[in-house]
Design an enzyme around this catalytic site. Sequence first.
Site, short mmCIF file in Angstrom:
data_model
loop_
_atom_site.label_atom_id
_atom_site.label_comp_id
_atom_site.label_asym_id
_atom_site.label_seq_id
_atom_site.Cartn_x
_atom_site.Cartn_y
_atom_site.Cartn_z
N GLY A 61 0.84 -1.21 0.00
CA GLY A 61 0.00 0.00 0.00
C GLY A 61 0.86 1.24 0.00
O GLY A 61 2.05 1.17 0.33
N CYS A 88 5.17 -6.26 1.80
CA CYS A 88 5.60 -4.86 1.70
C CYS A 88 4.99 -4.02 2.82
O CYS A 88 5.32 -4.18 3.98
CB CYS A 88 5.28 -4.32 0.32
N TYR A 89 4.04 -3.16 2.51
CA TYR A 89 3.39 -2.37 3.56
C TYR A 89 2.78 -3.30 4.61
O TYR A 89 2.82 -3.02 5.82
CB TYR A 89 2.32 -1.47 2.93
N HIS A 175 8.03 -8.23 -2.95
CA HIS A 175 6.75 -8.61 -3.56
C HIS A 175 6.85 -9.99 -4.21
O HIS A 175 7.33 -10.11 -5.33
CB HIS A 175 6.35 -7.60 -4.64
N GLU A 177 4.48 -11.66 -5.47
CA GLU A 177 3.49 -11.77 -6.55
C GLU A 177 4.00 -11.23 -7.88
O GLU A 177 3.38 -11.45 -8.92
CB GLU A 177 2.18 -11.07 -6.15
N ASP A 233 -18.60 -12.58 -21.58
CA ASP A 233 -19.26 -12.64 -20.27
C ASP A 233 -20.75 -12.93 -20.40
O ASP A 233 -21.27 -13.84 -19.75
CB ASP A 233 -19.06 -11.33 -19.49
N LYS A 372 -11.62 -12.82 -15.84
CA LYS A 372 -11.87 -13.09 -17.27
C LYS A 372 -11.36 -14.46 -17.72
O LYS A 372 -12.04 -15.18 -18.45
CB LYS A 372 -11.19 -11.98 -18.07
#
Length: 516
Positions: A61, A88-89, A175, A177, A233, A372
Amino acid sequence: MVAKTDAIVVVDFGGQYAHLIGRRIRDFNVYSEIVPYDGAVEEIEELRKKYHVKGIIFSGGPSSVYRDDAPEKINRLFELGLPILGICYGHQLIAHVAGGRVKAADRKEYGITLATIDRPLGVLKGLKRKEKVWMSHSDTVYSVPSEYLVLAHTENCPVAALKHRDRPIFGLQWHPEVTHTENGERMLHNFIFEVCGCRRNWVMGDFVKRAIREIRQETGGKKCIIALSGGIDSSVATALAARALGKRLTAVFVDHGFMREGEPEFVKKTFAKMGINFVAVDARKRFLQKLKGVTDPEEKRRIIGEEFIKVFEEVAKRVGADYLIQGTIYPDRIESGFRRRSEKIKTHHNVAGLPTKMEFRGIIEPLRDLYKDEVRRVAERLKLPPEIIRRQPFPGPGLAVRITGEITPEKIKIIKAADRIVREEIERAGLKDGLWQYFAVLTNTKSTGVKGDARAYGYTVAIRAVESREAMTASFAKIPYEILERISTRITNENPDVTRVVYDITHKPPATIEWE
Ligand code: XMP
């Protein structure tokens, strides 16, 4: 009785990576949801009714632990007794709440950094002594109290990874990710499976069965209606609902006249044979009428949205449907600010606008929790034609937002032909799968040209081709010049009214993908 699906909750502190963390978790076939830090405990309690929540990840963040209200707001999360991973944050927050020392770093770390793994435990199990990790922080954890262990450090960051001595609470300053963290996937894998003990039970086959059962239960034998655009969708939502409801479902396809060439015929052919009621409304004239003289992009979007609702409403009244089914997906809900405030960039026309105007007994959104690519996997399960599964996203207002200035029948004809050429050439060159979208835009700029030795004064067509993961950001694609040349030659040869073709080389941001 089907066992509940295991889930990891990502608590969002406003970092740009919360969605990325959510996506990575789902790639492991584990369900994930993103909740804002404000009210996270209540959201988790709610989620627990449906899912087996096995762990929590605090996202990164932009804030500082000593400047905002997050620390007080998250105290209760520690009392849930669930494993926690702070990133992180989130890592700084864990240290701060525990009474550690967090302050502005003497030296900021940004980019790929070498971390030394001092204790390869828990989240860091199986890692090498030196690991390449991706850092982006200005605050740093300098010390933690005695109930915490330091698992890793870097040159500028003495506490780069931490673990509670007795409880499954971990923090990583980097991070995991982000793909630049070489073994990031391993770290997340360790947390999800080793620490939280998740099972890989978020699978699309189960999803299909569950969704069909839920649609049947929720609608209790009543009639339902869905607006079908032919996009992935609404197509998947229609196909799911068709299996659940058969003739109790009416799918309404509104042809506003801004579809791509061949599209209305394709949608009719595909869905008319699904055993549902299929209504195709040719509303081309009334849309064009309403848009006469309108040039402002937002005004166009508003008019198209409103007219769409009117057409749909007329059919709904005739059909006497009690329930509305929509193809809303997870990012739509997040972006439309169902949880968070979000800045309005453009008025997205999709069926999400319908319920505010219309009276239904209920609204059902079978794809509300899916990303998606998960929708595409469901489409494969449902054996929808490849043209639907792999089709590029297409805006609700269609080609109307790809014609700048006033929309006229002449311009619609030009853009349809140009769009077909772009699609044909990109697909023939085998570039389709690497691109998020590729299309033509008819600009309102005229320019001088020379055709057959004579002066010509005609339209300028812009080509747009972008790469993207989620459409939140996008990069213009580096299409080979030869392909661009072929597209440009064909468009100017086959359209007497076009004298110039340009290629759009703007990323998003600052541009958006569509021109209007
Ligand atoms: P922008 O132009 O905002 O578009 O960068 C992001 C993605 O959304 C699509 N798009 C829409 N989709 N209704 C939709 O369902 C809309 O009104 C709409 N406008 C844009 C766009 O094609 C891109 O994929």
